[in-house]
Motif scaffolding. Structure first.
Motif, PDB file in Angstrom:
ATOM      1  N   ALA B 115       0.765  -1.182   0.058  1.00  0.00           N
ATOM      2  CA  ALA B 115       0.005  -0.005   0.056  1.00  0.00           C
ATOM      3  C   ALA B 115       0.877   1.142  -0.116  1.00  0.00           C
ATOM      4  O   ALA B 115       1.932   1.520   0.614  1.00  0.00           O
ATOM      5  CB  ALA B 115      -0.845   0.069   1.425  1.00  0.00           C
ATOM      6  N   GLY B 116       0.555   2.073  -0.769  1.00  0.00           N
ATOM      7  CA  GLY B 116       1.469   3.379  -1.140  1.00  0.00           C
ATOM      8  C   GLY B 116       0.390   4.488  -0.319  1.00  0.00           C
ATOM      9  O   GLY B 116       1.280   5.497  -0.217  1.00  0.00           O
ATOM     10  N   ASP B 117      -0.694   4.252   0.334  1.00  0.00           N
ATOM     11  CA  ASP B 117      -1.239   5.485   0.790  1.00  0.00           C
ATOM     12  C   ASP B 117      -1.973   5.025   2.167  1.00  0.00           C
ATOM     13  O   ASP B 117      -2.209   3.564   2.510  1.00  0.00           O
ATOM     14  CB  ASP B 117      -2.506   6.101  -0.146  1.00  0.00           C
ATOM     15  N   LEU B 118      -2.315   5.579   3.024  1.00  0.00           N
ATOM     16  CA  LEU B 118      -2.996   5.282   4.375  1.00  0.00           C
ATOM     17  C   LEU B 118      -4.312   4.777   4.317  1.00  0.00           C
ATOM     18  O   LEU B 118      -4.624   3.876   5.039  1.00  0.00           O
ATOM     19  CB  LEU B 118      -2.997   6.525   5.234  1.00  0.00           C
ATOM     20  N   LEU B 119      -5.057   5.055   3.365  1.00  0.00           N
ATOM     21  CA  LEU B 119      -6.319   4.407   3.328  1.00  0.00           C
ATOM     22  C   LEU B 119      -6.228   2.866   2.952  1.00  0.00           C
ATOM     23  O   LEU B 119      -7.023   2.148   3.382  1.00  0.00           O
ATOM     24  CB  LEU B 119      -7.305   5.245   2.328  1.00  0.00           C
ATOM     25  N   THR B 120      -5.550   2.890   1.772  1.00  0.00           N
ATOM     26  CA  THR B 120      -5.306   1.293   1.461  1.00  0.00           C
ATOM     27  C   THR B 120      -4.683   0.384   2.642  1.00  0.00           C
ATOM     28  O   THR B 120      -5.074  -0.615   2.612  1.00  0.00           O
ATOM     29  CB  THR B 120      -4.555   1.316   0.149  1.00  0.00           C
ATOM     30  N   LEU B 121      -3.694   1.184   3.278  1.00  0.00           N
ATOM     31  CA  LEU B 121      -3.245   0.531   4.457  1.00  0.00           C
ATOM     32  C   LEU B 121      -4.150   0.217   5.290  1.00  0.00           C
ATOM     33  O   LEU B 121      -4.141  -1.202   5.859  1.00  0.00           O
ATOM     34  CB  LEU B 121      -2.035   1.362   5.106  1.00  0.00           C
ATOM     35  N   PHE B 122      -4.918   0.984   5.714  1.00  0.00           N
ATOM     36  CA  PHE B 122      -5.954   0.682   6.573  1.00  0.00           C
ATOM     37  C   PHE B 122      -6.821  -0.445   6.175  1.00  0.00           C
ATOM     38  O   PHE B 122      -7.268  -1.443   7.153  1.00  0.00           O
ATOM     39  CB  PHE B 122      -6.765   2.167   6.830  1.00  0.00           C
ATOM     40  N   LEU B 123      -7.139  -0.420   5.068  1.00  0.00           N
ATOM     41  CA  LEU B 123      -8.117  -1.385   4.446  1.00  0.00           C
ATOM     42  C   LEU B 123      -7.620  -2.731   4.731  1.00  0.00           C
ATOM     43  O   LEU B 123      -8.407  -3.392   5.129  1.00  0.00           O
ATOM     44  CB  LEU B 123      -8.510  -1.074   2.831  1.00  0.00           C
ATOM     45  N   PHE B 124      -6.305  -2.930   4.236  1.00  0.00           N
ATOM     46  CA  PHE B 124      -5.887  -4.282   4.437  1.00  0.00           C
ATOM     47  C   PHE B 124      -5.413  -4.554   5.704  1.00  0.00           C
ATOM     48  O   PHE B 124      -5.489  -5.724   6.157  1.00  0.00           O
ATOM     49  CB  PHE B 124      -4.717  -4.245   3.450  1.00  0.00           C
ATOM     50  N   TRP B 125      -5.119  -3.398   6.536  1.00  0.00           N
ATOM     51  CA  TRP B 125      -4.836  -3.839   8.107  1.00  0.00           C
ATOM     52  C   TRP B 125      -6.164  -4.472   8.831  1.00  0.00           C
ATOM     53  O   TRP B 125      -5.758  -5.380   9.589  1.00  0.00           O
ATOM     54  CB  TRP B 125      -4.628  -2.381   8.551  1.00  0.00           C
ATOM     55  N   GLU B 126      -7.310  -4.045   8.470  1.00  0.00           N
ATOM     56  CA  GLU B 126      -8.539  -4.500   9.035  1.00  0.00           C
ATOM     57  C   GLU B 126      -8.685  -5.927   8.491  1.00  0.00           C
ATOM     58  O   GLU B 126      -9.345  -6.542   9.272  1.00  0.00           O
ATOM     59  CB  GLU B 126      -9.564  -3.656   8.748  1.00  0.00           C
ATOM     60  N   LEU B 127      -8.433  -6.076   7.071  1.00  0.00           N
ATOM     61  CA  LEU B 127      -8.694  -7.397   6.432  1.00  0.00           C
ATOM     62  C   LEU B 127      -7.622  -8.405   7.248  1.00  0.00           C
ATOM     63  O   LEU B 127      -8.282  -9.689   7.418  1.00  0.00           O
ATOM     64  CB  LEU B 127      -8.123  -7.271   5.019  1.00  0.00           C
ATOM     65  N   MET B 128      -6.703  -8.023   7.635  1.00  0.00           N
ATOM     66  CA  MET B 128      -5.603  -9.076   8.493  1.00  0.00           C
ATOM     67  C   MET B 128      -6.465  -9.435   9.852  1.00  0.00           C
ATOM     68  O   MET B 128      -6.501 -10.718  10.206  1.00  0.00           O
ATOM     69  CB  MET B 128      -4.549  -8.201   8.799  1.00  0.00           C
ATOM     70  N   ALA B 129      -6.930  -8.242  10.440  1.00  0.00           N
ATOM     71  CA  ALA B 129      -7.521  -8.793  11.800  1.00  0.00           C
ATOM     72  C   ALA B 129      -8.865  -9.626  11.524  1.00  0.00           C
ATOM     73  O   ALA B 129      -8.965 -10.437  12.538  1.00  0.00           O
ATOM     74  CB  ALA B 129      -7.861  -7.331  12.653  1.00  0.00           C
ATOM     75  N   PHE B 130      -9.577  -9.377  10.778  1.00  0.00           N
ATOM     76  CA  PHE B 130     -11.054  -9.889  10.662  1.00  0.00           C
ATOM     77  C   PHE B 130     -10.573 -11.409   9.951  1.00  0.00           C
ATOM     78  O   PHE B 130     -11.601 -12.381   9.967  1.00  0.00           O
ATOM     79  CB  PHE B 130     -11.935  -9.151  10.023  1.00  0.00           C
ATOM     80  N   SER B 131      -9.679 -11.670   9.232  1.00  0.00           N
ATOM     81  CA  SER B 131      -9.590 -13.205   8.628  1.00  0.00           C
ATOM     82  C   SER B 131      -8.648 -14.005   9.555  1.00  0.00           C
ATOM     83  O   SER B 131      -8.949 -14.988   9.872  1.00  0.00           O
ATOM     84  CB  SER B 131      -8.514 -12.874   7.359  1.00  0.00           C
ATOM     85  N   SER B 132      -7.573 -13.326  10.360  1.00  0.00           N
ATOM     86  CA  SER B 132      -6.784 -14.007  11.095  1.00  0.00           C
ATOM     87  C   SER B 132      -7.646 -14.623  12.481  1.00  0.00           C
ATOM     88  O   SER B 132      -7.126 -15.562  13.036  1.00  0.00           O
ATOM     89  CB  SER B 132      -5.536 -13.212  11.685  1.00  0.00           C
ATOM     90  N   VAL B 133      -8.616 -13.887  12.884  1.00  0.00           N
ATOM     91  CA  VAL B 133      -9.214 -14.167  13.953  1.00  0.00           C
ATOM     92  C   VAL B 133      -9.925 -15.685  13.719  1.00  0.00           C
ATOM     93  O   VAL B 133     -10.268 -16.504  14.800  1.00  0.00           O
ATOM     94  CB  VAL B 133     -10.543 -13.172  14.524  1.00  0.00           C
ATOM     95  N   PHE B 134     -10.277 -16.029  12.565  1.00  0.00           N
ATOM     96  CA  PHE B 134     -10.800 -17.327  12.280  1.00  0.00           C
ATOM     97  C   PHE B 134      -9.834 -18.395  12.562  1.00  0.00           C
ATOM     98  O   PHE B 134     -10.141 -19.638  12.889  1.00  0.00           O
ATOM     99  CB  PHE B 134     -11.392 -17.714  10.861  1.00  0.00           C
ATOM    100  N   LEU B 135      -8.523 -18.162  12.481  1.00  0.00           N
ATOM    101  CA  LEU B 135      -7.421 -19.014  12.656  1.00  0.00           C
ATOM    102  C   LEU B 135      -7.542 -19.622  14.220  1.00  0.00           C
ATOM    103  O   LEU B 135      -7.156 -20.672  14.435  1.00  0.00           O
ATOM    104  CB  LEU B 135      -6.081 -18.678  12.229  1.00  0.00           C
ATOM    105  N   ILE B 136      -8.092 -18.599  15.122  1.00  0.00           N
ATOM    106  CA  ILE B 136      -8.145 -18.782  16.418  1.00  0.00           C
ATOM    107  C   ILE B 136      -9.556 -19.884  16.714  1.00  0.00           C
ATOM    108  O   ILE B 136      -9.410 -20.785  17.414  1.00  0.00           O
ATOM    109  CB  ILE B 136      -7.936 -17.882  17.307  1.00  0.00           C
ATOM    110  N   TRP B 137     -10.428 -19.194  16.065  1.00  0.00           N
ATOM    111  CA  TRP B 137     -11.937 -19.826  16.261  1.00  0.00           C
ATOM    112  C   TRP B 137     -11.940 -21.343  15.858  1.00  0.00           C
ATOM    113  O   TRP B 137     -12.653 -22.030  16.546  1.00  0.00           O
ATOM    114  CB  TRP B 137     -12.974 -18.980  15.709  1.00  0.00           C
ATOM    115  N   PHE B 138     -11.185 -21.527  14.708  1.00  0.00           N
ATOM    116  CA  PHE B 138     -11.321 -22.785  14.297  1.00  0.00           C
ATOM    117  C   PHE B 138     -10.852 -23.686  15.009  1.00  0.00           C
ATOM    118  O   PHE B 138     -11.080 -25.046  14.964  1.00  0.00           O
ATOM    119  CB  PHE B 138     -10.400 -23.228  12.832  1.00  0.00           C
TER     120      PHE B 138
END
Lengths: 102, 605
Positions: B115-138
């Motif tokens: 990501a070259g800008d803060l908005l894109t960074l934020f978008l993917f930042w949240e994608l990380m949090a919301f997908s990784s939690v499933f690795l714990i829930w599973f």
């Protein structure tokens, strides 16, 4: 010979293995003394800024000039870390396993 | 250079969506092909001049999805590579969703890195949090579900801080470009962004989510978790906050904090998790020192760390997968059953300890050397040396000794189940172990990837002084360890070590108590008053109105009623307490609000 057999043969000869380990320790210390002796003539006085004279600067100087400084650092550091963790931090933070269970 | 640039995250997200449709016969091949293709795609970017791709104009901002330069590439290479190893490790897992969640998580990391800008960074930042939690829930234990929710809540809070900082920053500077922030006269906006990032880097006091959540993940999910979130944060620090002195302090504190907790920890995967905190401390300190050598060191150490920490978590995961147990107080003597797991985990332990010829030796030393180069930072370098003693003590000595040797404290069931894991797990560990040794022996492989090439070529890890210093420190640490074993001072004991997550775990319980007791009391009282004073007269009047209604209004209202009912049915989904759905909806609303805000800001300025 598979891995398990290697481990078991090392365990059967534990005395030799331990002696070997002590020999390695002695070698490491001897090597450092040699390194120190070989580089003693070429060592310049460490450059230290006026403002950082004090504990850290003298410790740095000791590390640069005293042989086997890191031997002492490693051994004392290990004992110190374990004592601080086990005797000071542990009793405060360690609770029974079911501490968070409701 | 071709004009077509494919974002590596697209391959992984596409693969994750297609995975359930792949016939069983081709599933394993597909599972290996997608990460390999992603890795190949990233490798194909090496050796090309730095460039910017994938720019999209959105309102009047320019979003940059593909900033490819030496700093982003060194992280992208290791992360896409680790995705291959992690997927191989979990190849035998049948549930598609587990693989999909891991891939989306990795794509979030890669997206944030490019990501070259803060908005894109934020978008993917949240994608990380919301997908990784499933690795714990599973993992599907009640403890894992709870830990997953705590993980998510902490990351949502961090994300909000990042978002708030982002909005203030954009408002003040009219730029969304993600570049070096003002590290001296740092504004509130920049501090908020910093808080969001260092929460993901697990910097105390914002670190407790990591040792809380990672040991609760699935046996292979934790391998992914250990690699991506914290190292993406290290990347963001390198990009945005290089040279900020505060980070030297924080880095040194966390390197020792992790070590002390690891020394008293009983669960091997939690011990490894505390050593993530400790090792990321080196990287954070390196970013804080900020010289070319230190930034190179932070990147190189992140690179090496992903491999050896992945290897350690694979070792711990194998013990969990095969025996169902990870507490050292319930293990011991497993060398007879799991010799290969022992050897491979030991290689990870020697790598993290920076033994000569292993990867940590050539990366960690750059950061420590950068500290010794500046007389004002001698203290930091000495404390980092002290932390490396604890690193070897825990990873190289304590875990191998008390799990595979020491006193056999296994229950009969554990002893019965123990054994080396399936071929794919051993192969993944073997691959990681090979790379750990390869990087340690052949330094150009790593050094040629680093962002400051001149400093990288000028640095030599294998000087007689450095080898001698390291061997003395490590071997005499070992001497101390075996003396303490002999004195029976360090037997692992069962116990929970309370960390700062205590505040929200017990705080949350206080809130629940408040909800359950006083609030419920008031609710009951109000209900009773309502029943006696309101409900009985109401029923009477209602039956009168009902009669009127039946005859007069019914026809007119019928249409309206059916509309209301259908809305009500839709709302019921939200009320049912499907937490995951609600979070998704909430997240979408927040994202919508930000976009609306930026939109109107765009018009007003």
């Amino acid at each position: 010979m598979n891995l398990l057999q290697i481990i078991e043969s090392l365990r059967r000869n534990l005395k030799t293995v331990v002696l070997g380990c002590y020999a390695v320790l002695v070698l490491v210390v001897a090597a450092d003394v040699t390194r120190w002796a070989l580089t003693a003539h070429s060592r310049e006085a460490p450059v230290t800024a006026e403002s950082v004279q004090g504990f850290w600067a003298s410790l740095f100087e000791a590390a640069e000039t005293i042989p086997v400084f890191w031997t002492v650092f490693g051994f004392l550091g290990c004992v110190l870390l374990v004592i601080v963790s086990k005797a000071v931090v542990g009793p405060v933070v360690t609770k029974p396993e079911d501490f968070y269970d409701e | 250079m071709s004009n077509l640039w494919i974002h590596p995250s697209l391959l992984l997200i596409g693969g994750a969506l297609l995975l359930p449709l792949i016939p069983k016969a081709f599933k394993k091949a597909f599972l290996l092909a997608v990460p390999l293709a992603t890795f190949g795609l990233v490798l194909s970017m090496l050796g090309q001049p730095a460039a910017v791709h994938g720019q999209i104009t959105f309102l009047h901002w320019t979003l940059t999805f593909g900033r490819v330069d030496s700093l982003s590439l060194v992280f992208a290479v290791i992360m896409s590579g680790m995705c291959c190893i992690g997927t191989l490790y979990g190849l035998h897992v049948e549930e598609d969703a587990q693989h999909s969640a891991a891939w989306v998580y990795v794509s979030g990391s890669l997206g944030a890195i490019f990501a070259g800008d803060l908005l894109t960074l934020f978008l993917f930042w949240e994608l990380m949090a919301f997908s990784s939690v499933f690795l714990i829930w599973f993992r599907r234990r009640p403890e894992s579900t709870a830990a997953g929710f705590r993980y998510l809540l902490v990351h949502v809070a961090g994300g909000l801080s990042l978002l708030a900082g982002l909005i203030l920053y954009v408002h003040a500077t009219h730029s969304i470009e993600f570049k070096l922030f003002a590290i001296h006269n740092t504004s509130v906006a920049e501090y908020l962004i910093l808080i969001g990032i260092i929460l993901n880097a697990a910097v105390p006091p914002l670190h407790a989510w990591l040792p809380d959540a990672y040991p609760e993940g699935t046996f292979n999910g934790s391998v992914f978790l250990s690699a991506f979130t914290t190292k993406t944060a290290v990347y963001a620090l390198c990009r945005g906050f290089a040279g900020m002195e505060l980070l030297v302090w924080l880095g040194v504190i966390m390197s020792l904090y992790g070590v002390v907790y690891a020394i008293i920890e009983n669960d091997i995967r939690r011990l490894f998790a505390y050593h993530i905190v400790s090792q990321v401390g080196y990287m954070v300190a390196g970013v804080g020192i900020g010289t070319a050598l230190a930034i190179n060191g932070a990147c190189a150490h992140a690179f090496a760390h992903i491999l050896y920490k992945g290897l350690l978590f694979m070792g711990g995961g194998s013990v969990l997968f095969m025996t169902g147990e990870t507490r050292m107080s319930q293990l011991g003597g497993l060398y007879k059953k799991m010799p290969w797991t022992f050897l491979l985990t030991l290689i990870g332990g020697l790598s993290i300890s920076a033994f000569p010829l292993f990867s940590g030796f050539v990366s960690k030393s750059m950061i420590v050397q950068a500290g010794f180069d500046d007389p004002h930072l001698y203290w930091a370098a000495f404390f980092l040396m002290l932390a490396s003693i604890g690193t070897f003590y825990c990873n190289g000595l304590k875990v191998p000794y008390f799990v595979w040797f020491g006193k056999d404290k296994c229950s009969p069931a554990v002893r019965e189940r123990a054994g080396d894991p399936p071929w794919n797990m051993l192969a993944a560990m073997g691959l990681a172990a090979f790379l750990c040794i390869f990087l340690g022996c052949y330094t150009p492989a790593l050094y040629n990837l680093l962002p400051f090439q001149a400093a990288a070529h000028a640095y030599n890890a294998y000087t007689p002084f450095h080898i001698s210093e390291t061997l003395q420190v490590l071997l005499f640490t070992a001497l101390g360890f075996f003396l303490l074993v002999r004195l029976q001072k360090i037997e692992p004991h069962a116990g929970t070590n309370v960390d700062l997550d205590w505040f929200y775990r017990i705080g949350g319980r206080a809130f629940l108590w408040l909800a359950r007791k006083p609030v419920q009391l008031i609710d009951t009282a109000v209900g009773e008053i309502y029943r006696v004073g309101g409900l009985v007269p109401l029923m009477k009047s209602a039956s009168l109105v009902g009669r009127f209604d039946n005859h007069v209004i019914d026809g007119a209202v019928d249409g309206l009623a059916s509309t209301v009912r259908s809305i009500g049915q839709r709302l019921r989904g939200v009320q049912r307490g499907a937490m995951q759905d609600n979070l998704t909806v909430g997240f979408a609303i927040v994202a919508g609000l930000i976009l609306a805000f930026l939109f109107f800001k765009g018009f007003s300025s």
